[in-house]
Design a protein around this motif. Sequence first.
Motif, mmCIF file in Angstrom:
data_model
loop_
_atom_site.group_PDB
_atom_site.id
_atom_site.type_symbol
_atom_site.label_atom_id
_atom_site.label_comp_id
_atom_site.label_asym_id
_atom_site.label_seq_id
_atom_site.Cartn_x
_atom_site.Cartn_y
_atom_site.Cartn_z
ATOM 1 N N UNK A 287 2.694 4.054 -2.763
ATOM 2 C CA UNK A 287 2.510 3.061 -3.508
ATOM 3 C C UNK A 287 1.483 2.229 -2.960
ATOM 4 N N UNK A 288 1.415 2.053 -1.441
ATOM 5 C CA UNK A 288 0.362 1.105 -1.155
ATOM 6 C C UNK A 288 -1.086 1.785 -1.510
ATOM 7 N N UNK A 289 -1.215 2.773 -1.446
ATOM 8 C CA UNK A 289 -2.474 3.407 -2.080
ATOM 9 C C UNK A 289 -2.529 3.066 -3.537
ATOM 10 N N UNK B 282 2.800 -8.798 -3.400
ATOM 11 C CA UNK B 282 3.717 -8.847 -4.412
ATOM 12 C C UNK B 282 4.401 -7.438 -4.530
ATOM 13 N N UNK B 283 3.551 -6.275 -4.328
ATOM 14 C CA UNK B 283 4.228 -4.935 -4.442
ATOM 15 C C UNK B 283 5.560 -4.832 -3.595
ATOM 16 N N UNK B 284 5.247 -5.228 -2.178
ATOM 17 C CA UNK B 284 6.077 -5.008 -1.038
ATOM 18 C C UNK B 284 7.291 -5.926 -1.269
ATOM 19 N N UNK B 285 7.329 -7.075 -1.691
ATOM 20 C CA UNK B 285 8.455 -7.810 -2.211
ATOM 21 C C UNK B 285 9.091 -7.506 -3.309
ATOM 22 N N UNK B 286 8.516 -6.794 -4.377
ATOM 23 C CA UNK B 286 9.169 -6.165 -5.261
ATOM 24 C C UNK B 286 10.136 -4.990 -4.943
ATOM 25 N N UNK B 287 9.588 -4.005 -3.815
ATOM 26 C CA UNK B 287 10.354 -2.890 -3.234
ATOM 27 C C UNK B 287 11.367 -3.786 -2.351
ATOM 28 N N UNK B 288 11.206 -4.480 -1.707
ATOM 29 C CA UNK B 288 11.844 -5.048 -0.989
ATOM 30 C C UNK B 288 13.073 -5.725 -1.541
ATOM 31 N N UNK B 289 12.947 -5.949 -2.728
ATOM 32 C CA UNK B 289 14.233 -6.709 -3.512
ATOM 33 C C UNK B 289 14.938 -5.425 -4.214
ATOM 34 N N UNK B 290 14.293 -4.407 -4.575
ATOM 35 C CA UNK B 290 15.004 -3.311 -5.025
ATOM 36 C C UNK B 290 15.829 -2.889 -4.036
ATOM 37 N N UNK B 291 15.141 -2.568 -2.844
ATOM 38 C CA UNK B 291 16.057 -1.978 -1.473
ATOM 39 C C UNK B 291 17.039 -2.767 -1.132
ATOM 40 N N UNK B 292 16.828 -4.268 -1.205
ATOM 41 C CA UNK B 292 17.976 -4.999 -1.113
ATOM 42 C C UNK B 292 19.337 -4.910 -1.955
ATOM 43 N N UNK C 18 0.891 -0.154 5.125
ATOM 44 C CA UNK C 18 0.175 1.000 6.031
ATOM 45 C C UNK C 18 -0.608 1.960 5.200
ATOM 46 N N UNK C 19 0.143 2.410 3.822
ATOM 47 C CA UNK C 19 -0.666 3.096 3.170
ATOM 48 C C UNK C 19 -1.974 2.513 2.503
ATOM 49 N N UNK C 20 -1.902 1.231 2.059
ATOM 50 C CA UNK C 20 -3.078 0.520 1.468
ATOM 51 C C UNK C 20 -4.116 0.378 2.448
ATOM 52 N N UNK C 21 -3.930 -0.237 3.642
ATOM 53 C CA UNK C 21 -5.096 -0.295 4.468
ATOM 54 C C UNK C 21 -5.643 0.732 5.478
#
Length: 229
Positions: free
Chosen positions: A55-57, A78-88, A179-182
């Motif tokens: 997803x980071x890629x 933004x993507x990380x926050x959306x995923x963190x919300x779903x995980x929570x 990690x995936x993105x960078x």
Amino acid sequence: MEDFHWTKLFNPEFYITMEIGGIPVGIYMVLFIVFAETGLFAGFFLPGDSLLFLSGIYSRELVQTFFYIPSDFSNVTVLSLLIATAATLGNIFGYWFGSRSGQFLYQKEDSFFFKKKYLIESQVFFEKHGGKAIIFARFLPIIRTFVPIIAGIVHMKKTKFMFYNVLSSLLWSFTLVFAGHYLYGMFLEEFDIDLKKHIEKIILILIGVTTFPLVMKAIKARKTNKTSE
């Protein structure tokens, strides 16, 4: 249109690049799978860690489903926050289920979607690490599916659970997505290697890294049992 094969269900790229009627739905699939790993007890076959890394890629393509953000850093955040919300939310559902009816899982027969041994292993893991187990479990396939349920079964204090829940969700999503993105950008710029062309290798490496602790734990447990016999 490329023919569908059931093995694609185990490939996270299949969900990320999914389209329905020509409309990209990858972001919705990613968020649903992240929720389902803990909320719907299907974590043993859904591609959690590799899904976040990939997803980071594909962060720009995923976030553009909602809105266009020119900044790479903002896209990934933004993507990380959306995923963190779903995980929570997934963990909250798992905790609720455990507190209300989790005990019946100990009497439930094994099926394709449920293995009692995973529940017992998660209980041992939780008893050993306490609240920190929620953080550690985020990075361990299968274990992360059942730990929030165990927390609900033992009626872990809700405020304590939410603290570890939110913290673990943020650590898990930001670590793997960034990690995936960078790493993708670094390999492309420094070595002219497009990681999108090596998705299968990346998935195998991530599966190996994330399951290694579980394999070592199983080997250690087997040796302990043999010694005690």
